[in-house]
Design a protein around this motif. Structure first.
Motif, short mmCIF file in Angstrom:
data_model
loop_
_atom_site.label_atom_id
_atom_site.label_comp_id
_atom_site.label_asym_id
_atom_site.label_seq_id
_atom_site.Cartn_x
_atom_site.Cartn_y
_atom_site.Cartn_z
N LEU A 96 -0.10 1.91 10.55
CA LEU A 96 -1.39 2.54 10.77
C LEU A 96 -2.51 1.69 10.17
N LEU B 236 6.22 1.67 5.76
CA LEU B 236 6.19 1.03 7.08
C LEU B 236 5.16 1.71 7.98
N GLY C 83 2.68 3.62 7.04
CA GLY C 83 1.33 3.40 6.49
C GLY C 83 0.83 2.03 6.86
N TRP D 261 -2.23 6.01 2.76
CA TRP D 261 -1.13 6.75 3.40
C TRP D 261 -0.13 7.22 2.36
N LEU E 228 -1.47 10.10 0.62
CA LEU E 228 -1.47 11.32 1.43
C LEU E 228 -0.09 11.94 1.48
N VAL E 229 0.90 11.13 1.82
CA VAL E 229 2.23 11.72 1.96
C VAL E 229 2.84 12.04 0.60
N ASN E 230 2.29 11.37 -0.46
CA ASN E 230 2.68 11.72 -1.81
C ASN E 230 4.15 11.46 -2.08
N LYS E 231 4.74 10.58 -1.30
CA LYS E 231 6.17 10.32 -1.47
C LYS E 231 6.41 8.92 -0.95
N ILE E 232 6.65 7.99 -1.86
CA ILE E 232 6.81 6.61 -1.42
C ILE E 232 8.23 6.39 -0.94
N THR E 233 8.36 6.11 0.33
CA THR E 233 9.68 5.79 0.88
C THR E 233 9.47 4.58 1.79
N PRO E 234 10.54 3.89 2.11
CA PRO E 234 10.36 2.73 3.01
C PRO E 234 9.72 3.13 4.31
N GLY E 235 10.17 4.25 4.81
CA GLY E 235 9.60 4.70 6.08
C GLY E 235 8.12 4.92 5.97
N ASN E 236 7.68 5.56 4.91
CA ASN E 236 6.27 5.83 4.74
C ASN E 236 5.46 4.56 4.59
N THR F 79 -2.84 1.43 3.75
CA THR F 79 -1.43 1.63 3.42
C THR F 79 -1.32 2.45 2.15
#
Ligand code: NA
Ligand code: NA
Lengths: 958, 89, 506, 163, 135, 117
Positions: free
Chosen positions: D37, D32, D34, D19, D22-30, D16
Motif C-alpha cells: 500500500l 508486506l 503495508g 499501516w 493501524l493494524v497494531n500487530k506486526i506480522t510479515p503479512g502486515n 508502511t
C-alpha cells in the motif's frame, strides 16, 4: 338483432360522422342516419314479438362481482321509448343536416348526438339498474356537450353547466337510490326487482330509496323545483332542443318512474310526492310559458308543464292513470318535437324567434304555418289531434282523484293548467303566424326546403293520424307499454277514442280551450303586469349559489393550503402527537419490567452538552454559522453516545457524516443569507414552542416506555449474533448484517446516496444554465474576505495527511467485517481526504488532478454491488448470497476472503463517488465568471517566488 | 489506583468539556467559538480513549482515531468559511 | 427460487449506472436505454403477474437467509398487480417525456426515472418493513430529483416543501419502526403479522402507537387529510410526466396501508382493537371532500389536477378503510383506474399548457392548435377522475359504494362519494368550458403536441377502456387478490418456514 | 526505474509504518501489505504532492523530533503556569515578526508547526512573499529573544534537514 | 500488573487530566482571543498525549501486548493542531485585530491574510521591480 | 440513565420541531438535522441501551443487539443523502427566487413569472 347491439350501435357508429365529415356534410349526416336506421330496424324486428306480449332479453356478464351486467330486456315500455328515441332521432338527423350552419362542426354534432342516442336507448333497454345508471349519466354528459355545442355563446356554456349540475346531481342521487333498491331486492336486475313489490315497500329503506330515485327522475325530467335548467338548455341548437329537451332525454325521468312504477308506486308517499310535484310543475310551467316571448323558451316551459302532467299521472298510482301517462308521452313527443322544429325553422328563416318581433308569417311560410298550427293545437288540446285525447283521459283521471283532502281541488287546479296550456298554444299560433305581415325581419322569411320541414311534417301527420285513429295506430303499443308499466297481464279498461260522451272531462276541456282563447285575448294586458311582478329568477339564484360554492371552495382551499410550511409542519406534528396519544390511551400497557441504569459522569456531561448546545442553537439560530457550530457539538455528542452504548460503527459513521454535512452546509451557506431575520412576533414563538415542547415530551415518553418494556418475542437478532461468525464469516455483527443479512438494505442505501448526488448534480446544472446561474457567475467578490485563498501550512499538511487518510480508509475497509468499519465508513474517510485536498489547494487545482469522473464511480459502485449480488445466481443461490473462505499464503498468516467484501467495495465506490459529486457540484456553483484557475496550489510559495530582500518598509512603523 | 485516576481524568475532561461549552456560548467572536468546538473535539477524543482504557474495548480507540483524523476538517472549514466565505474555491 | 422477481430491482439501477457511466452526455442513448428497460420491465412484470395470478406466493430470500432473519421479497397477486401497473405507467411516461422533450429540460431524467422505478418496485415487492422504509427513501429521493427536473423558482420552492414534508414523514417512519422493533423484535412482515396477532391484548398501548404512527407515514404518501398539504403544490409544479408518474406514488401509500393494516395490524387483530379503520374512514371522507372542493375552487390547471388526485385518494381510501375483502377489491379496482386516469389528466394538462404557451391559469385564451383532440382527452380524463360513466371510474365508485353499504356510516360514505362526484363534475365542467369553449380569437401561441406524446396518452386511455370493458375478469382477479391479502394464515405459511411459525401465545 | 516504482521512498516508509500502527500487530503479512500500500498510495496521490522535498539526515530528523517533543512538554508546563498563575493583565502578549530563510514549503510548515506547539508561541500568518512569519506570543517580555530562539533552535536544524 | 506500571499509568492519567482541564480552563480564563489560542493548542496536546500514553501502557500491562496504534492519534493531532491554530489566528488577524497594531513583515509584502491595502506605502514603488523579477 | 436518554431525545425532537416551524429554509434544515439526531437515537434505543458490549464477537461474549445499529447506520446514510438534496433545493430556491422563505404562494390566480416548463 341482439338488444346489446341496438344499444351499442349508436356508440360504435359515433365515430363515423367525425370521420365522414371529411367527405362532406351529407356524408356525415348519412352515416349518422344509417347507424340510427340500422338500430331502428333492429329494434322493429323485435316489435311484433313484443306487441304479442313477449319480452326479449339479452344477458352478458360484465361485472358479476358487483352485479353489474350487460343485461337488456325489451318489453312494451322499452319498445315504445326506444322507438321514439330512434325514430325521432332519424328525423332530427335529417333536420339537423339542413339546420346547422356551414361553419358549425357537423361531424362533432352527429358524434355527440349518436352518443346521446346510444345512452338513451341503453337506459330504456337496460335490465340491470346499474347498467342503466351508466347510460343515465352518459345522457347527462352528452347533453352537456350538445348544449355547449355553440361554444362561443356564453349562454350555451352556462346552460350546459347548469344542466350538468342539476341532472348530474340527480344522477348521483339515483345511484344511491338504485343501490339501495338493489340491496333490498337482492339483485340489480330489473326483472328481479320488479317482482319484489311487497318486500320493497315494507323495507325501512323504501323511503330513502324512493326519495333518491325520485330526485334522479325529477331533475332529469325538469320537475319543480329542478325545472330551471331546461329553459337554459335552449341555448343548444334547435335539433338538440327538439330531441333531447322535449322528445327524449327529459322523458328519461318519466320512463324510470314508469319502469319502477310496479314496485314503487301505490304508496301514500309516492302519491304525495309524485302527484304533487307533477301538479305544481304542470301549473307553474304553463303559467310561465304563457309569458315567454322567446319561442323556444315558451316551448321549454310548456315541456316542463307537460312533463309535470305525466308525472302527476304516474303519481296517481292507479293503473289507468299510468296507461294514460304512456299515451301522453307518445303524443307529447310527436307534437312537441314538431313544434321545436317549427320554432327552429322560424328562427332559421326569419332570423329571430322573439314572439314580439314575429307575426303574420302564415303567408310567407305556409308549410311551416300548417305544421306549427296543427302541432300547437294538439298541444292546446283541440279535438281530432292527439293532444286532445290524452288530455281528455288525463282530466278524466283527475276528476276521480282526491287530492289535499278534497275531491274537487285537483280538478280546478288542473283545469287552470289546461287553460293556461291552451292559452300559450294559441299564442304560439296567433302571435307568430297571424296578425299583420311584418317586414322588419333580419332575414326575408320564406318556407325552407323540404330537408327542414319534412321531419316536423311527418310528426304532424302522426299527430293528426293518432288524433283521428288513436286505437288503430297506437292501440297496440299503448297496451303493450301499459302492461309493462303496471306490471300486470290484464290491463284496466280504457278506450282510445275521440268521443267518450258528455263527461266532466269534456267540460273541463271546453273550459280550458275557451278560457285559453280568452286569456290570449287579454295577454297584451296581463303580460306587462307579469313582467313587473317580482319573482325569483332561477338563473340568478343558481348563479349566486354556484358562485358562492366556488368562492367558498376557494376560501376553503386557499385558506387551508395557504402555502405556509409552518402550518403544514405544525399540523403534521400535532397530528402525530394527537394520533399517537390517542393510540396510547386507547390501549393498555403492562408494568415496567426493565431496571434503570445508574447515571455515570460521562452520561451527565454528555447530557449537559447535548441539552445546552441544543437550547443554545435555538436561542442563537438567527446567526446561522453559530447555529451550525452548535449542531456540530450535538453531532459529536451523539457520536460519543453511540460508542458509549456499544455501537462503535455508528459512532464512526456519525462522526464522519457530521463532518461531511458541515462541509455541505457551509458550501451552501456561502450563497445563503448569513442571518435568519427575526420576523415572527412573540405569540408565534410561543405557539411553535408549545407545539415543539409537547411533541418533544411525547417523544421522550415513547422512548422511556420502550426502555422500561421488553421484547414480546425473542428478537431476530439473536440469530444474527449466533450465525454472524459461522455463516457470515465476520466478527463485526453490524457489518455482517449490513453486507450480508440485510445487504439489500445497504444496496438501497447506496442507491439513495447515488441518487442524491445525481439530483444535486442535475440541479446544479439547471441552476447554472438558468437566469440564477448568470446572476451567480456575475456576483461581486466579497470585499471583506481574507486575501489568502490557500495557505501554505494547510496545503502542506494536507499533502501529508492525504496518503495517510487513504491508508486509514483502506484499513477501515479491509477490517470492517471483523471490527468497526467497512465500505461505507471507508468511503467517507476517503471522501474527506479528497475534500480536504479541495479545501486546501482549491477546487480547480485539485479537480484537475482527479482523473476518474465521480459519476463513473457511483455507476461503478452500483454495478459492482449488483454484480456481486448477481454472481450468486451462478451457484444457484438467491441474489446477494455471500461466500467466504480462509486462505493461507507463504509468509502471511491466514486471511479471509469474502464476496461480501466485493459488495462492500461497491458500497465504498458509490459512497465516495456520491459524496464527491455532491460536494463538487456545490463547489462548482461558486465559480465566478472570469476566474482563472491558479496553476499553483498555494498562494504563498517561497520556493516559487523569487522576491529580493528589499529594504523593510519602515514608513509604517507603529 | 488506576481506576481512581481514570475517574479523575474522566472528570477533568468532562469538566473541561463543560468549560468549553461555556466559552463557546459566552464568547463574542466566532473564532473563539470555533476554537472552543475544536477543543471540545480534542477533549472528547481524550474522553473516549479513557473509556477505552476503563473498559478494555478496542472499539473506543477507532472512534478516537477517526475524530482525531477528521475533526479538524470541520474546524478548518468553519474558519475558512469565516475568513473567505467559501470553503472550496 | 424465482430469480425473475428480483430483476425489477436490479436491472433499472444497473441501467441507471450505465447511463451515468456511458450516456451522461448522450441523451439519445439514454432514451434508448430507458425505453428499452421499461419495455423489458413491462414484459417482465406481465410475466410475474401471470405467474402470481393463480395465487402462487413467491418468496425470494435475499442472500439466502432463512425467513425472518434476512430480507425477503414477496410476490403475491397484490404486489404483482402493483408492479405491472407501475411499469405500464412508466412506459407511457417515458414515451411522453421523450415525445414532449421534457427529458431534455434538465440532466439525468432517465437515470432518475430508472431509480424511481426501482424504488417503487421495491416498495411493492419487499416483505420486510424496514426494507420498505429503504425503498420509500429510494423512491422519494428519486422523486425529489424528478420533481425539480428543469428547475424554476416556483418548482424549486414547491420542491423544498415537498422534501421537507417527506423528511418529516421519514422521521416518523423511523419512530414507528423503532417502536415496532422494540415491541416485537422482528422486521419481517409475515413474522410481524403472526406475532402481532399473538400479542396479549393487555399490553397493547405501545404497539398501537407504533401502528398509528406508521399509518400516518403512509397517510403522508397517500395524501390523506390532514397530511395532504405537500401534494397540491408538488403536483401542480412538477414537470408533467413526473406528476403523471406521481399518480403511482400516492398509491404506494395506499398499497402500504393495505399491506400493513390488513396483513399485519388487521382489523381482526386483538391487540389493535380495530382502531385503524375507525380513524382512517373519517379521514378518507374528509380527504375526498377537500380534494373535490379543491377541484371546484381551482384557479389553475395544475391545482385542478392536483386536487382531483387528492379527491381520488379519498375515494380509494374510503374503500381501503372498510377493511373488508369487498372493500379492498373495490379499492384495488379504483386504484388501478385512478392511477391511469390521474396520469392522463396530468399529461393532458401538460398538453394544454404547451398549447397555451405555458399559461396554467383557468382563464380564457386562444384556442389550442389541436383543440378538439385535446378537449377529447381532457373530457376523458375528467370523466375518469370524476368517476362518471362510461369509464372505469364509475365502475370503481359503484364497487366502493356497494362495498360500503353494509358498514356503519354507510350513509356518510355514500353521501361523500356521490356529492364528491358532483362537485368534481362541476369543477371539471368549469375548467373544461373555460379552456376549450371560452376561447379568444387571438392566434394560438403554443406548440402542437408531438405524436409520440399523444400516442403515450392515448395508450393510457386505451388501458382505461380495457379496464372498463374487461371489468368482469378484472374484478374477479381483484377479489382473489383481496382474499389472498386477507388470508393471514395462508400468507404467513407461504412466507415463513414451518419452524418459524408460532402456534400459540408465547 | 526505481524512481518510477518508488517515487517517494520516505512516504512509502511512513505509510508502511502507519499501516503497522493501524493494524497494531506486526506480522510479515502486515508488513508486506503495508509496504504494498505504501507503494501504491503514493503513486495514486503523487499528482497532489508535486515537488516533494528530499529528506536527508535521518539522524537529524530524529534529533529534531525528540527536541520538539521535549519542547512540547516544556511548553505545556509553561503555558499551564501562565494560565493558572498569571493575571490576564500581567501577561505581555504580543505579535512578533520572525524573518525566515527557509524556502521549502514543507520546511516552513514544520517550522511553523513547531513554533505553535512550543512555549507560548503561535504561528499566526506568513507574509505574502513567504519571507517572514507572524508569531503571537502569550507572554514575551523580550521579543528579540524569542526570534533568536526560533531561528537558532529550529530554523537552523530544519535548514539542514530540508535544504 | 507491576506496581511501577500502575504508578506510571496513574501518573500519566493524572497529568493528562490536569493538563486537559488547564487547557480548557485557559480557554475560558484568558482575556484576549489570540491569548486564548495558546491554551488548548498546547495544554490539550499533553492532555490527550498523556491519555494515549497511559492507554498504551495499560494495554501492555493488561494484555501483555504492545499497543502502538495510539500513536496514530498523536500523529494526527500533532499534524493538525498547528494548522488549526494557524487558521484561527488568521481569523483573528483578519477579523478581530486592528491591522495597525500588527508588526510589519519586514518585506515588501503584507501579511498574506490581509487584503491588499492602498496605504502600503512601499508597495507601489516596488511593484515594477517585483514584476520584473517575477518575469 | 434511561430517563436522561429519553429526555435528551425529547429535547432534540422539540428543538427540531421548533426549527422546522421557522419560515426560512436554513433553520428548517437545521431542525430536520435535530430530528434526525433524535430519531437515530430513538431507533438505536429500540434494542435497549447496553454499555460496553459492542456486537464484535471477538471482544464481548454477550454482545448487545446489533440489528438496531445496522438500521441506524442505514438511516444515518439515508438522512445524509436527504440533507444534501434539501440543502441543494433550498439553495436553488433562494438563487432563483427573491428570498429564502420556505412558504409557497397559494393558488391565487395571479399570473406567474416565466410560466411553467
Ligand atoms: Na461496518
Ligand atoms: Na445528520
Amino acid at each position: 338483432m341482439p338488444l346489446i347491439l341496438i344499444a351499442l350501435l349508436p356508440f360504435l357508429g359515433a365515430f363515423l360522422p367525425a370521420v365522414m365529415i371529411r367527405g362532406g356534410r351529407n356524408a356525415a349526416a348519412l352515416s349518422a342516419g344509417s347507424v340510427t336506421m340500422a338500430a331502428f330496424v333492429g329494434l322493429m324486428l323485435h316489435a311484433p314479438a313484443v306487441l304479442r306480449g313477449e319480452v326479449i332479453t339479452f344477458r352478458l356478464d360484465w361485472m358479476p362481482v358487483l352485479g353489474l351486467n350487460a343485461n337488456f330486456f325489451l318489453d312494451g315500455l322499452g319498445l315504445l321509448f326506444a322507438g321514439l328515441i330512434l325514430g325521432i332521432g332519424l328525423l332530427i338527423i335529417l333536420y339537423a343536416r339542413f339546420y346547422l350552419d356551414r361553419a358549425d362542426p357537423m361531424g362533432a354534432f352527429y358524434t355527440y348526438l349518436l352518443l346521446f342516442q346510444g345512452a338513451m336507448v341503453g337506459i330504456v333497454l337496460s335490465d340491470n339498474v346499474l347498467l342503466m345508471l351508466v347510460f343515465w349519466e352518459l345522457t347527462s354528459l352528452s347533453s352537456f356537450l350538445l348544449i355547449g355545442y355553440w361554444k362561443h355563446l356564453p349562454e350555451g356554456r352556462q346552460g350546459a353547466r347548469m344542466a350538468l349540475v342539476v341532472t348530474g346531481m340527480g344522477g348521483l342521487a339515483l345511484i344511491g337510490g338504485m343501490l339501495i333498491l338493489g340491496q333490498i331486492a337482492g339483485s340489480y336486475d330489473l326483472t328481479v326487482i320488479l317482482t319484489q313489490k311487497a318486500v320493497i315497500q315494507a323495507h325501512p329503506l323504501y323511503i330513502p330509496a324512493l326519495l333518491l330515485i325520485l330526485l334522479g327522475c325529477f331533475t332529469k325530467s325538469a320537475q319543480f323545483p329542478f325545472h330551471f335548467w331546461l329553459p337554459h338548455a335552449m341555448a343548444a341548437p334547435t335539433p338538440v332542443s327538439a330531441y333531447l329537451h322535449s322528445a327524449t332525454m327529459v322523458k328519461a325521468g318519466l320512463f324510470l318512474m314508469a319502469r319502477l312504477w310496479p314496485v314503487m308506486a301505490g304508496t301514500d308517499a309516492w302519491f304525495m310526492i309524485v302527484a304533487t310535484t307533477g301538479l305544481i310543475t304542470m301549473v307553474l310551467g304553463a303559467l310561465i310559458a304563457l309569458f315567454k316571448d322567446d319561442l323556444k323558451a315558451l316551448l321549454a316551459f310548456s315541456t316542463i308543464s307537460h312533463l309535470g302532467l305525466v308525472t302527476m299521472l304516474l303519481g296517481f298510482g292507479t293503473e289507468i292513470a299510468a296507461v294514460v301517462a304512456i299515451f301522453h308521452i307518445i303524443n307529447h313527443a310527436t307534437f312537441k318535437a314538431a313544434l321545436f322544429m317549427t320554432a327552429g325553422i322560424i328562427d332559421h328563416e326569419a332570423g329571430t324567434r322573439d314572439i314580439k318581433r314575429l307575426g303574420g308569417l302564415r303567408r310567407a311560410m305556409p308549410i311551416t304555418f300548417v305544421i306549427g298550427t296543427l302541432a300547437a293545437l294538439s298541444m292546446a288540446g283541440v279535438p281530432f289531434l292527439n293532444g286532445f285525447l290524452s288530455k281528455e283521459m288525463m282530466l278524466e283521471e283527475v276528476t276521480k282523484t282526491t287530492w289535499a283532502g278534497s275531491p274537487v281541488t285537483l280538478s280546478i287546479v288542473v283545469t287552470v293548467a289546461a287553460l293556461l296550456s291552451a292559452a300559450y298554444s294559441f299564442r304560439f299560433v296567433v302571435h307568430v303566424f297571424f296578425g299583420p305581415e311584418r317586414h322588419d325581419y333580419p332575414h326575408h322569411p320564406h318556407d325552407p326546403g323540404p330537408g327542414l320541414w319534412l321531419s316536423p311534417a311527418f310528426l304532424v301527420v302522426l299527430v293528426v293520424a293518432i288524433g283521428i285513429l288513436p286505437a288503430a295506430i297506437t292501440g297496440g303499443i299503448v297496451a303493450s307499454a301499459g302492461q309493462a308499466v303496471i306490471g300486470a297481464a290484464e290491463l284496466p279498461y280504457y278506450s282510445l277514442k275521440i268521443w267518450h260522451g258528455f263527461t266532466m272531462a269534456l267540460l273541463m276541456s271546453v273550459v280550458a280551450v275557451v278560457g285559453g282563447a280568452a286569456l290570449l285575448a287579454l295577454h297584451g294586458w296581463i303580460a306587462p303586469l307579469w313582467q313587473r311582478a317580482p319573482r325569483p329568477e332561477a338563473k340568478v339564484i343558481f348563479d349566486a349559489v354556484m358562485g358562492a360554492c366556488v368562492a367558498g371552495a376557494r376560501r376553503v382551499t386557499t385558506g387551508l393550503t395557504n402555502g405556509s410550511m409552518t402550518r403544514y409542519g405544525a399540523v403534521f406534528a400535532l397530528t402525530a402527537l394527537i394520533a399517537g396519544l390517542a393510540a396510547w390511551l386507547s390501549g393498555t400497557s403492562a408494568p415496567p419490567v426493565r431496571d434503570m441504569r445508574a447515571i455515570t459522569p460521562v452520561d451527565a456531561i454528555g447530557w449537559i452538552l447535548l441539552v445546552v448546545a441544543t437550547l443554545a442553537a435555538l436561542r442563537l439560530h438567527h446567526n446561522r454559522l453559530v447555529a451550525l457550530v452548535l449542531v456540530s457539538i450535538v453531532g459529536l455528542v451523539v457520536a460519543v453516545t453511540f460508542v458509549v452504548y456499544s455501537a462503535p460503527d455508528l459512532a464512526l459513521t456519525q462522526a464522519l457524516v457530521e463532518v461531511v454535512t458541515v462541509l455541505l452546509l457551509l458550501l451552501a451557506l456561502d450563497f445563503l443569507p448569513r442571518e435568519t431575520p427575526r420576523e415572527d412576533p412573540m405569540p408565534v414563538h410561543l405557539r411553535d414552542g408549545a407545539i415543539a415542547v409537547t411533541v418533544g415530551i411525547a417523544a421522550a415518553l415513547l422512548t422511556y416506555a420502550i426502555q422500561v418494556s421488553d421484547f414480546a418475542f425473542e428478537s431476530i437478532s439473536a440469530y444474527h449474533l449466533e450465525n454472524s461468525k459461522t455463516l457470515g464469516g465476520g466478527y463485526n455483527v453490524v457489518n455482517v448484517i449490513l453486507v450480508d443479512f440485510r445487504a439489500f438494505d445497504t444496496y438501497g442505501e447506496i442507491i439513495v446516496l447515488g441518487i442524491a448526488a445525481l439530483v444535486i448534480y442535475a440541479m446544479t446544472e439547471s441552476i447554472l444554465q438558468s437566469r440564477a446561474g448568470r446572476r451567480l457567475v456575475d456576483r461581486p467578490v466579497k470585499l471583506d474576505a481574507a486575501a489568502e485563498l490557500h495557505p501554505l501550512m494547510m496545503v502542506v499538511a494536507t499533502r501529508v495527511m492525504m496518503p495517510i487518510m487513504l491508508m486509514v480508509g483502506i484499513y477501515i475497509f479491509l477490517r470492517g467485517h471483523n471490527a468497526p468499519g467497512g465500505g461505507f465508513i471507508a468511503g467517507l474517510v476517503i471522501s474527506i481526504a479528497f475534500l480536504m485536498q479541495y479545501m486546501a489547494s482549491g477546487f480547480e487545482w485539485a479537480a484537475a488532478r482527479q482523473r476518474v469522473p465521480y459519476h463513473g464511480l457511483i455507476g461503478a459502485g452500483i454495478i459492482i454491488a449488483t454484480l456481486t449480488g448477481v454472481g450468486s445466481w451462478l451457484v444457484e443461490r438467491p441474489f446477494m448470497t455471500t461466500n467466504f473462505g480462509y486462505f493461507n499464503l507463504p509468509f502471511i498468516e491466514e486471511f479471509e476472503l469474502a464476496t461480501a467484501a466485493l459488495f462492500d467495495l461497491g458500497v465504498l465506490l458509490c459512497v465516495f463517488g456520491a459524496v464527491m459529486l455532491a460536494l463538487e457540484s456545490f463547489a462548482r456553483l461558486a465559480h465566478r465568471r472570469g476566474e482563472r484557475a491558479s496553476p499553483n496550489a498555494m498562494d504563498v510559495d517561497p520556493s516559487r517566488d523569487i522576491v529580493p530582500d528589499l529594504a523593510p518598509n519602515l514608513a509604517k512603523e507603529t | 489506583m488506576i481506576a481512581m485516576a481514570l475517574t479523575f481524568a474522566i472528570g477533568c475532561f468532562a469538566l473541561g468539556l463543560a468549560l468549553n461549552l461555556w466559552r463557546l456560548l459566552s464568547s463574542p467572536t466566532l473564532g473563539d467559538r470555533i476554537l472552543a468546538l475544536d477543543t471540545m473535539a480534542i477533549n472528547m477524543i481524550a474522553l473516549v480513549v479513557l473509556l477505552g482504557i476503563a473498559t478494555g474495548l478496542e472499539a473506543f480507540f477507532e472512534v478516537s482515531l477517526v475524530i482525531a483524523m477528521v475533526g479538524f476538517v470541520s474546524t478548518i472549514a468553519y474558519a475558512r468559511f469565516y475568513l473567505r466565505g467559501n470553503i472550496i474555491e | 427460487m424465482n430469480h425473475w422477481m428480483i430483476l425489477p430491482l436490479v436491472v433499472p439501477p444497473v441501467v441507471a449506472a450505465i447511463i451515468m457511466l456511458a450516456a451522461r452526455h448522450l441523451l439519445s442513448l439514454a432514451r434508448i436505454l430507458s425505453v428499452g428497460t421499461v419495455v423489458l420491465m413491462v414484459a417482465l412484470s406481465a410475466g410475474l403477474f401471470w405467474f402470481a395470478a393463480d395465487g402462487t406466493v413467491s418468496v425470494y430470500r435475499m442472500s439466502n437467509w432463512p425467513v425472518p432473519f434476512g430480507i425477503v421479497l414477496v410476490l403475491d397477486r397484490l404486489s404483482a398487480l402493483m408492479l405491472l401497473l407501475t411499469m405500464i405507467l412508466s412506459l407511457a411516461i417515458v414515451l411522453y417525456a421523450i415525445g414532449s422533450d421534457w427529458d431534455a429540460k434538465g440532466k439525468h431524467f432517465h437515470a432518475l426515472l430508472m431509480f424511481q422505478i426501482m424504488g417503487i418496485a421495491g416498495a411493492f415487492l419487499t416483505g420486510d418493513i424496514f426494507n420498505l422504509f429503504v425503498f420509500f427513501e429510494v423512491l422519494l429521493i428519486a422523486s425529489y430529483g424528478m420533481m425539480v427536473h428543469g428547475g424554476g423558482e416556483r418548482r424549486l420552492r414547491a420542491g423544498v416543501q415537498y422534501v421537507t414534508y417527506n423528511l418529516l414523514g421519514s422521521t416518523l417512519f423511523l419512530f414507528a419502526l423503532g417502536t415496532i422493533y422494540a415491541v416485537t423484535g422482528t422486521l419481517n412482515m409475515a413474522d410481524l403479522a403472526q406475532k402481532v396477532a399473538l400479542m396479549a391484548p393487555e399490553d397493547s398501548a405501545l404497539i398501537r402507537v407504533a401502528a398509528v404512527l406508521l399509518l400516518l407515514v403512509f397517510a403522508v404518501k397517500a395524501s390523506i387529510v390532514p397530511l395532504h398539504f405537500w401534494l397540491p403544490a408538488t403536483y401542480a409544479e412538477a414537470p408533467a410526466p413526473v406528476a403523471a408518474l406521481f399518480a403511482i406514488m400516492t398509491k404506494v401509500g395506499a398499497y402500504a396501508i393495505l399491506r400493513v393494516y390488513v396483513f399485519i395490524f388487521g382489523p381482526d387483530v386483538a391487540v389493535m382493537g380495530g382502531i385503524v379503520g375507525q380513524w382512517l374512514l373519517p379521514a378518507a371522507l374528509i380527504t375526498l371532500a377537500i380534494g373535490m372542493v379543491g377541484v371546484l375552487g381551482a384557479r389553475s390547471l395544475g391545482h385542478l389536477a392536483a386536487y382531483a388526485a387528492i379527491g381520488s385518494m379519498g375515494t380509494l381510501l374510503i374503500a381501503v378503510a372498510l377493511f373488508t375483502p369487498a372493500g379492498t377489491a373495490a379499492a384495488l379496482y379504483y386504484m388501478v383506474h385512478s392511477t391511469l386516469a390521474g396520469a392522463v389528466l396530468f399529461l393532458v394538462a401538460d398538453m394544454i399548457r404547451q398549447g397555451r404557451a405555458g399559461e396554467d391559469r383557468l382563464i380564457p385564451g386562444p384556442a389550442l392548435a389541436q383543440n378538439g383532440l385535446i378537449a377529447t382527452l381532457f373530457l376523458v380524463a375528467a370523466i375518469g377522475m370524476a368517476g362518471l360513466p362510461p369509464l372505469s371510474g364509475f365502475l370503481g365508485k359503484l364497487l366502493v359504494l356497494d362495498a360500503a353499504r353494509t358498514v356503519d356510516g354507510a350513509a356518510w360514505v355514500w353521501g361523500a362519494v356521490l356529492v364528491g362526484s358532483l362537485v368534481a363534475v362541476v369543477g371539471f365542467a368549469r375548467g373544461g368550458s373555460v379552456l376549450f369553449w371560452n376561447t379568444t380569437d387571438a392566434p394560438s401561441q403554443g406548440e402542437p403536441v408531438s405524436s409520440l406524446a399523444l400516442t403515450a396518452t392515448f395508450g393510457l386511455v386505451g388501458l382505461l377502456v380495457m379496464l372498463t370493458v374487461f371489468a368482469g375478469p378484472a374484478t374477479a382477479f381483484l377479489d382473489a387478490t383481496a382474499a389472498q391479502l386477507f388470508d393471514r394464515a395462508g400468507m404467513v405459511a407461504a412466507t415463513l418456514p414451518p419452524e418459524a411459525i408460532l402456534e400459540a401465545a408465547p | 526505474m526505481i524512481n518510477r516504482i518508488l517515487p517517494h521512498p520516505g512516504l512509502t516508509l511512513l505509510l508502511t509504518l502507519v499501516w503497522q500502527l493501524l493494524v497494531n500487530k506486526i506480522t510479515p503479512g502486515n508488513i508486506l501489505l503495508g509496504f504494498g500500500l505504501g507503494i501504491v498510495i503514493p503513486l495514486l496521490t503523487s499528482a497532489w504532492w508535486p515537488d516533494r522535498p528530499r529528506l536527508r539526515h535521518p539522524v537529524k530528523i530524529a534529533a529534531y523530533i525528540l527536541l520538539v517533543i521535549w519542547d512540547v512538554i516544556r511548553a505545556n508546563f509553561i503555558v499551564a503556569w501562565l494560565i493558572l498563575f498569571y493575571r490576564n493583565t500581567s501577561l505581555q502578549s504580543r505579535f512578533i515578526t520572525v524573518p525566515i530563510d527557509l524556502r521549502t514549503p514543507e520546511a516552513i510548515t514544520v517550522l511553523a508547526g513547531t513554533i505553535t506547539m512550543t512555549p507560548g508561541t503561535v504561528t499566526s500568518d506568513l507574509s505574502s512573499c513567504g519571507r517572514s512569519l507572524l508569531i503571537h506570543c502569550l507572554h514575551a517580555p523580550d521579543p528579540d529573544a524569542v526570534v533568536a530562539e526560533i531561528k537558532q533552535r529550529y530554523e537552523r536544524r530544519l535548514k539542514e534537514i530540508f535544504e | 500488573m507491576p506496581l511501577y506500571l500502575e504508578i506510571a499509568i496513574t501518573a500519566l492519567l493524572v497529568i493528562a487530566g490536569v493538563f486537559g482541564l488547564v487547557g480548557s480552563f485557559g480557554l475560558l480564563k484568558l482575556a484576549d482571543p489570540m491569548a486564548r489560542l495558546h491554551a488548548p493548542t498546547k495544554a490539550t496536546t499533553l492532555g490527550v498525549g498523556g491519555v494515549l500514553l497511559a492507554s498504551m501502557l495499560h494495554a501492555w500491562a493488561a494484555e501483555g501486548q504492545v499497543s502502538f496504534h495510539e500513536l496514530m492519534v498523536t500523529l494526527f493531532l500533532f499534524a493538525t493542531a498547528p494548522v488549526t491554530a494557524n487558521y484561527l489566528a488568521k481569523l483573528h488577524v483578519h477579523r478581530v485585530i486592528d491591522r495597525k497594531t500588527l508588526p510589519l513583515t519586514g518585506t515588501v509584502t503584507d501579511w498574506a491574510t490581509l487584503p491588499e491595502k492602498v496605504d502600503t506605502a512601499a508597495s507601489p514603488a516596488h511593484e515594477p521591480a517585483l514584476q520584473a523579477l517575477r518575469d | 440513565m434511561e430517563a436522561l436518554y429519553s429526555s435528551a431525545i425529547g429535547i432534540l425532537t422539540a428543538a427540531g420541531i421548533y426549527l422546522v416551524l421557522r419560515r426560512r429554509t436554513f433553520p428548517v434544515i437545521l431542525g430536520l438535522t435535530f430530528l434526525t439526531y433524535a430519531v437515530n437515537l430513538f431507533l438505536f434505543a429500540s434494542g435497549r441501551l447496553v454499555r460496553n458490549m459492542p456486537p464484535l464477537l471477538d471482544e464481548t461474549t454477550t454482545p448487545t443487539d446489533p440489528l438496531p445499529q445496522a438500521l441506524v447506520l442505514t438511516a444515518i446514510v439515508i438522512s445524509f443523502g436527504m440533507t444534501a438534496v434539501i440543502v441543494m433545493l433550498a439553495l436553488g430556491s433562494w438563487l432563483s427566487g427573491k428570498d429564502d422563505r420556505i412558504d409557497q404562494p397559494a393558488d391565487d390566480g395571479q399570473p406567474r413569472e416565466g410560466g411553467q416548463s
